[in-house]
Scaffold this active site. Sequence first.
Site, PDB file in Angstrom:
ATOM      1  N   LYS A  51      11.458  46.993  33.270  1.00  0.00           N
ATOM      2  CA  LYS A  51      12.020  47.689  34.427  1.00  0.00           C
ATOM      3  C   LYS A  51      10.890  48.427  35.136  1.00  0.00           C
ATOM      4  O   LYS A  51       9.962  48.931  34.490  1.00  0.00           O
ATOM      5  CB  LYS A  51      13.078  48.676  33.929  1.00  0.00           C
ATOM      6  CG  LYS A  51      13.885  49.370  35.023  1.00  0.00           C
ATOM      7  CD  LYS A  51      14.994  50.228  34.397  1.00  0.00           C
ATOM      8  CE  LYS A  51      15.838  50.953  35.423  1.00  0.00           C
ATOM      9  NZ  LYS A  51      16.926  51.734  34.776  1.00  0.00           N
ATOM     10  N   SER A 105      21.360  51.005  36.610  1.00  0.00           N
ATOM     11  CA  SER A 105      20.228  50.775  37.471  1.00  0.00           C
ATOM     12  C   SER A 105      19.267  49.709  36.955  1.00  0.00           C
ATOM     13  O   SER A 105      18.385  49.284  37.674  1.00  0.00           O
ATOM     14  CB  SER A 105      19.463  52.098  37.646  1.00  0.00           C
ATOM     15  OG  SER A 105      18.947  52.522  36.401  1.00  0.00           O
ATOM     16  N   SER A 155      22.771  52.955  32.345  1.00  0.00           N
ATOM     17  CA  SER A 155      21.992  52.013  33.147  1.00  0.00           C
ATOM     18  C   SER A 155      21.465  50.787  32.399  1.00  0.00           C
ATOM     19  O   SER A 155      20.907  49.885  33.015  1.00  0.00           O
ATOM     20  CB  SER A 155      20.805  52.728  33.798  1.00  0.00           C
ATOM     21  OG  SER A 155      21.274  53.504  34.872  1.00  0.00           O
TER      22      SER A 155
END
Lengths: 474, 485
Positions: free
Chosen positions: B79, B154, B178
């Site tokens: 990420k 996210s 997330s």
Amino acid sequence: MKYQTLIGLEIHVELLTASKIFCGCSTAFGGESNTHCCPVCLGLPGALPVLNKKVVEFAVKAGLALNCNIASVCKMDRKNYFYPDLPKAFQTSQYDMPICTNGYIEIDCGKKKKIRIKRVHIEEDAGKTMHAEDGVSLIDYNRCGVPLIEIVTQPDMTSSEEAYKFLERLKSILQYTEVSDCRMEQGSLRCDININVKSEDSSFVSNIVEVKNLNSFKAAAKAIEYEEKRHIDLLKKGENTNKETRRWDESKNKTVIMRMKENVEDYRYFPEPDLVKIEIDSDWVEKIRTSLPEMPNHKKERFIKDYGLPLYDAEILTSSKGMADFFEEVVKEFQDAKMVSNWVMTEFYRSLKESESDIENIKFCAKDFAKLLRLIKRGTISNNIGKRIFKEMYNSGKDPEIIVKEKGLMQISDVDVIKEMVLKVLEEYPESVMDYKNGKGRALGFLVGQVMKVSKGKANPQMVNKIIKKYLDT
Amino acid sequence: MEIYHLTAHEIRDKLQNKEISAKELTELILKRMKNVESKVGAYVYINDENAVSFAEEVDNRIHAGEILSDLVGIPMSLKDNICTEGIFTTCASKILENFIPPYNATVTKMLYEQKSILLGKTNMDEFAMGSSTETSVFKATKNPWDLERVPGGSSGGSAAAVAAGEAFFSLGSDTGGSIRQPASFCGIVGLKPTYGLVSRYGLIAYASSLDQIGPLTKDVEDCALVLNAIVGHDNMDSTSVSFKGVDYKKALINDVEGLKIGILKEYFEEGVDEDIKKAIFDSLKLFESMGAIVEEVSLPHTEYALSAYYIIASSECSSNLARFDGIRYGYRAKNYDSLKDLFIKTRTEGFGEEVKRRIMLGTFSLSLGYYDAYYQKALKVRTLIKQDFEKAFKNFDVLIAPTTPSVAFKIGEKINDPLGMYMSDVCTVPINMAGLPAISIPCGFKDGLPIGLQIIGKHFDESTILRVAYTFEQNTDYHKKRVKL
């Protein structure tokens, strides 16, 4: 109407740890800009702080030396504000749970007085902004993350003299404990003043004014005196001071306004989530307590008692641990403590001051200093020659006995040799002899001086004096 | 099955049997990315050249007969809030669009040491704030199961990359759900470890007391392998716990007999999709049939979790994101009159709407006069939520709830409805508040869209969660379904 001044101090002190508060970077002063930096002290995204245990130890040490209570649990908090030299836009500090509370320092201004210490807390230093002439600002982050303690007093001081004494005491205590070198010129000790005055019956109270970043104890005292007068003058006119922050302008010898304090600054403190609570083991605290050196106050009392020194001498000698230790070492070798004290406080201090050095850097040892004093006391050399030898010893670190031998500075105490010199001088200056006989006492001094000159300072001055007088009076 | 749809452990076997080289594998995945990236948009940065040359180096080591770990030569992604030295790390924000960290996150370092191959950085909601990966400044990532829908957020880029066969595993971060929520939307496995189990050093913080890095994988076995690689005390993170090394592979047991499973009553109330409820209850029936004891349990403070979460997370974010001021790195406004103006313009231009919303909320909550009413109160709620869980775990080994109240929603559907968006994390947020570990695994489909089963464990008891999850997988086929792209 009489007024009383109330003074509280906030003092920031850089701790002498080798590495910074949250990372392993060096805390050394100086160094090329931005060379003592890493992602952690620069607050780069993703970097996390890890608390340096030494910082906690030093804060505990300082707290104990300042007679504080040490918390068993405390925490770090974030103090949020924007400034270019504050890389995380918050300072990691302590808010509602400081590491040390409720201490005091005893000062002596004629009579003894306790100045209470409200709290001592741990925090990190910020970087340094330098404004170049062309309007460009440059930032050096070397100082970012250097560990500090902030010491906050109660408003217990009532005069510049007390504040000055307090600062001196505080400095020597911190130096004794070796938590800080307290070098104001390097910014390792910084002082803010909170001051206001009230009328004796408390019917008039001026607003508290803060004077920030005093760069010497003298400036602090001057700023206090200036503010004291300003407050009283305003009160007398029926006016009051503004709640504001001022700074001391050295060149104008006055304080000038920095900013108004209309709104309370909101730092939005909250617990630092990246650090766990600090738990302080009481056994550890006791261990630190027993490792503390003798504090200046105790040392002072002991010097008076053990060495028979006057208070004045004892206070000066104990104001620095290095000097007090040196004094004691010399006295071990040479027992006339008062003579040691006189020499330390005059010649030695003067030389340190002239060479802008401190006791840690001296070239000679206590033993040689004792040797020098012995030479003087025994009459091997005169007092004045002693001063000359001290200078040389100070500069080169040479053994005083060797200096005396090499330069042939042994005192002349041979009566016949002195007589010869005296007769020669009397013959050379008949007018002075006449002057003396006509009652001008000053002429004697001149003649003695001439004999000393002839002997290159080596003649025993008492003997010279005696012999000249004998010749003149007969 | 196509190579790119295999799991990491299947690939590991092929690599170690020398059926395929790391270089071939990496090139294959890069080719797959070329084919589907334009549709999915999982990545914000592709590390193609470095990946291939690193794969060659790994092959040399394999040939040299070096002892190999489970993740050697496996192509993966991170990420974009996890720092990678010399490689862009932007948090999908304009304010960091040019930021190249001079250091690796601890997890990055650990995976590099494992010789996993970094394919690139995955898209995310800006600064990990969002539940749909639509708040990224670069683009909205698409759900590989239905390109008109969001992948969740996210860590939507990470989840989509794994689901679409663009990485064998990925790391995400989970502050309020997330990792689990996008795993659920994308039909893969996502684990949020216990707070403190995985170092946060190098994770660009959103809310420090809630953030945790964790794996997104195709199945539970892969999850255990990745977890093995990233746990451990880190000297650089004082909140990381020195937890005795456990081999999570040993937790892969197909047996739940005698385990006590609690069903979280409040997580099935209004707003939860009926099909999701049904899928979860079907899962529970399976566990029961295998000898687990299943009972309902109530966590009375659940209803306050979401609001308290937004106070705490926003408060911390307002402080964590204050460093982005245009002074040292990242975006700086072009024209400004004063220092204050520089700060204001940089932040006005550099941050997106959702980030600003949370900074404002947090700044307000921490402000003088409001601190007690909001932040302090939220901390109290947090304590109550923790106590709810502590009580429940006196009687249960794991707790079960849906991961999300609905399946993946349409792109744009909730972007102008912040509260509606926040609701998609309603089942995951309390777990972060309590610092507990939880996993989401696929447990069914609704109209071709995956449903997630959430299994919550005691602190540092990832092993039991993995065991329950593994048992479910071994007796169902949901994890074997692959997207068609």
